[in-house]
Design a protein around this motif. Structure first.
Motif, mmCIF file in Angstrom:
data_model
loop_
_atom_site.group_PDB
_atom_site.id
_atom_site.type_symbol
_atom_site.label_atom_id
_atom_site.label_comp_id
_atom_site.label_asym_id
_atom_site.label_seq_id
_atom_site.Cartn_x
_atom_site.Cartn_y
_atom_site.Cartn_z
ATOM 1 N N LEU A 12 9.344 -11.580 3.388
ATOM 2 C CA LEU A 12 9.590 -10.567 5.345
ATOM 3 C C LEU A 12 7.791 -10.135 5.188
ATOM 4 N N ALA A 13 7.454 -9.584 3.770
ATOM 5 C CA ALA A 13 6.401 -8.967 4.017
ATOM 6 C C ALA A 13 5.251 -10.527 4.611
ATOM 7 N N MET A 14 5.404 -10.980 4.963
ATOM 8 C CA MET A 14 4.588 -12.138 4.889
ATOM 9 C C MET A 14 3.907 -11.995 6.933
ATOM 10 N N ASN A 15 4.715 -11.194 7.481
ATOM 11 C CA ASN A 15 4.505 -11.071 8.911
ATOM 12 C C ASN A 15 4.438 -9.476 8.936
ATOM 13 N N LEU A 16 4.146 -8.424 7.838
ATOM 14 C CA LEU A 16 3.866 -7.447 7.820
ATOM 15 C C LEU A 16 1.802 -7.104 8.025
ATOM 16 N N ASP A 17 1.970 -6.155 8.446
ATOM 17 C CA ASP A 17 0.739 -6.105 9.151
ATOM 18 C C ASP A 17 0.075 -4.710 7.663
ATOM 19 N N PRO A 18 -0.908 -4.858 6.753
ATOM 20 C CA PRO A 18 -1.567 -3.103 6.476
ATOM 21 C C PRO A 18 -1.178 -1.776 7.247
ATOM 22 N N ILE A 19 -0.486 -0.681 6.575
ATOM 23 C CA ILE A 19 -0.336 0.156 7.224
ATOM 24 C C ILE A 19 -1.340 1.458 6.516
ATOM 25 N N PHE A 20 -1.935 0.557 5.103
ATOM 26 C CA PHE A 20 -2.443 2.275 5.201
ATOM 27 C C PHE A 20 -3.452 0.920 3.818
ATOM 28 N N GLN A 21 -5.094 2.166 4.345
ATOM 29 C CA GLN A 21 -6.193 1.332 3.856
ATOM 30 C C GLN A 21 -6.357 2.198 2.451
ATOM 31 N N ILE A 22 -6.679 1.633 1.094
ATOM 32 C CA ILE A 22 -7.661 2.623 0.115
ATOM 33 C C ILE A 22 -9.334 1.899 0.114
ATOM 34 N N GLY A 23 -9.714 3.233 0.726
ATOM 35 C CA GLY A 23 -11.508 2.931 0.237
ATOM 36 C C GLY A 23 -12.136 3.066 -0.330
ATOM 37 N N LYS A 24 -13.360 3.975 -0.263
ATOM 38 C CA LYS A 24 -14.670 4.744 -1.566
ATOM 39 C C LYS A 24 -13.930 5.518 -2.698
ATOM 40 N N SER A 25 -12.391 6.781 -1.832
ATOM 41 C CA SER A 25 -12.237 7.781 -2.384
ATOM 42 C C SER A 25 -11.173 6.963 -3.253
ATOM 43 N N SER A 26 -10.828 5.719 -3.530
ATOM 44 C CA SER A 26 -9.738 5.362 -3.847
ATOM 45 C C SER A 26 -7.870 6.434 -3.834
ATOM 46 N N LEU A 27 -7.310 5.865 -5.191
ATOM 47 C CA LEU A 27 -5.743 6.702 -4.824
ATOM 48 C C LEU A 27 -6.620 7.994 -5.002
ATOM 49 N N THR A 28 -5.502 8.378 -3.464
ATOM 50 C CA THR A 28 -6.180 10.314 -3.676
ATOM 51 C C THR A 28 -4.546 11.055 -3.765
ATOM 52 N N GLN A 51 -13.328 -3.593 0.716
ATOM 53 C CA GLN A 51 -14.157 -3.901 -0.330
ATOM 54 C C GLN A 51 -15.148 -2.622 -0.465
ATOM 55 N N ASN A 52 -15.193 -1.747 -0.289
ATOM 56 C CA ASN A 52 -16.080 -0.717 -0.759
ATOM 57 C C ASN A 52 -15.459 0.377 -2.427
ATOM 58 N N CYS A 53 -13.996 -0.050 -2.702
ATOM 59 C CA CYS A 53 -13.472 0.439 -3.398
ATOM 60 C C CYS A 53 -13.492 -0.099 -4.502
ATOM 61 N N MET A 54 -13.585 0.354 -5.222
ATOM 62 C CA MET A 54 -14.502 -0.125 -6.843
ATOM 63 C C MET A 54 -13.078 -0.657 -8.044
ATOM 64 N N ASP A 55 -11.906 0.239 -7.447
ATOM 65 C CA ASP A 55 -11.033 0.392 -7.951
ATOM 66 C C ASP A 55 -10.089 -1.770 -8.523
ATOM 67 N N ASP A 56 -9.097 -1.648 -8.939
ATOM 68 C CA ASP A 56 -8.877 -3.381 -9.378
ATOM 69 C C ASP A 56 -7.472 -2.982 -8.239
ATOM 70 N N PRO A 57 -7.187 -3.860 -7.446
ATOM 71 C CA PRO A 57 -5.930 -3.696 -6.839
ATOM 72 C C PRO A 57 -4.839 -3.569 -7.256
ATOM 73 N N GLY A 58 -4.995 -4.455 -8.838
ATOM 74 C CA GLY A 58 -4.079 -4.467 -9.868
ATOM 75 C C GLY A 58 -3.129 -3.810 -10.507
ATOM 76 N N GLU A 59 -4.900 -2.842 -10.972
ATOM 77 C CA GLU A 59 -4.220 -1.359 -11.383
ATOM 78 C C GLU A 59 -3.355 -0.346 -10.601
ATOM 79 N N LEU A 60 -4.118 -0.687 -8.302
ATOM 80 C CA LEU A 60 -3.845 0.197 -7.926
ATOM 81 C C LEU A 60 -2.427 0.529 -8.040
ATOM 82 N N ALA A 61 -2.237 -1.244 -7.270
ATOM 83 C CA ALA A 61 -0.479 -1.509 -7.054
ATOM 84 C C ALA A 61 0.003 -0.518 -8.517
ATOM 85 N N ARG A 62 0.192 -0.376 -9.531
ATOM 86 C CA ARG A 62 0.448 -0.366 -10.804
ATOM 87 C C ARG A 62 0.696 1.636 -10.543
#
Length: 96
Positions: A12-28, A51-62
């Protein structure tokens, strides 16, 4: 969540577009609150880590999963897919 349910949500997610972007300020806290609201409304969302987010996407997801009490469906590259069953409109997405 079973592997069959996870595979169904990935499809189902294959057809979804990202609705959020996490950038330089990371997760606020504001990002977390907005993601939680979107999960309540949509149940399945995709997030893009810039790309300007220095955190690991796996760690952000967790971290997002812990803070919003949702399931991390998958992390591929810089894309995160999250699922949370809605409280008001239960079963918008019916899992097998």
């Amino acid at each position: 969540m079973t592997s069959k349910q996870r595979a169904y949500l990935k499809g189902l997610a294959m057809n979804l577009d990202p609705i959020f972007q996490i950038g330089k300020s990371s997760l606020t806290p504001e990002n977390t609150a907005a993601i939680n609201e979107a999960l309540e409304a949509r149940e399945l969302i995709k997030i893009s880590v810039l790309q300007n987010c220095m955190d690991d996407p796996g760690e952000l997801a967790r971290m997002i999963g812990e803070r919003t009490h949702c399931q991390v469906v998958q992390v591929i590259g810089k894309k995160i897919v999250l699922y949370k069953e809605g409280k008001e409109n239960k079963k918008k997405i019916i899992l097998p």
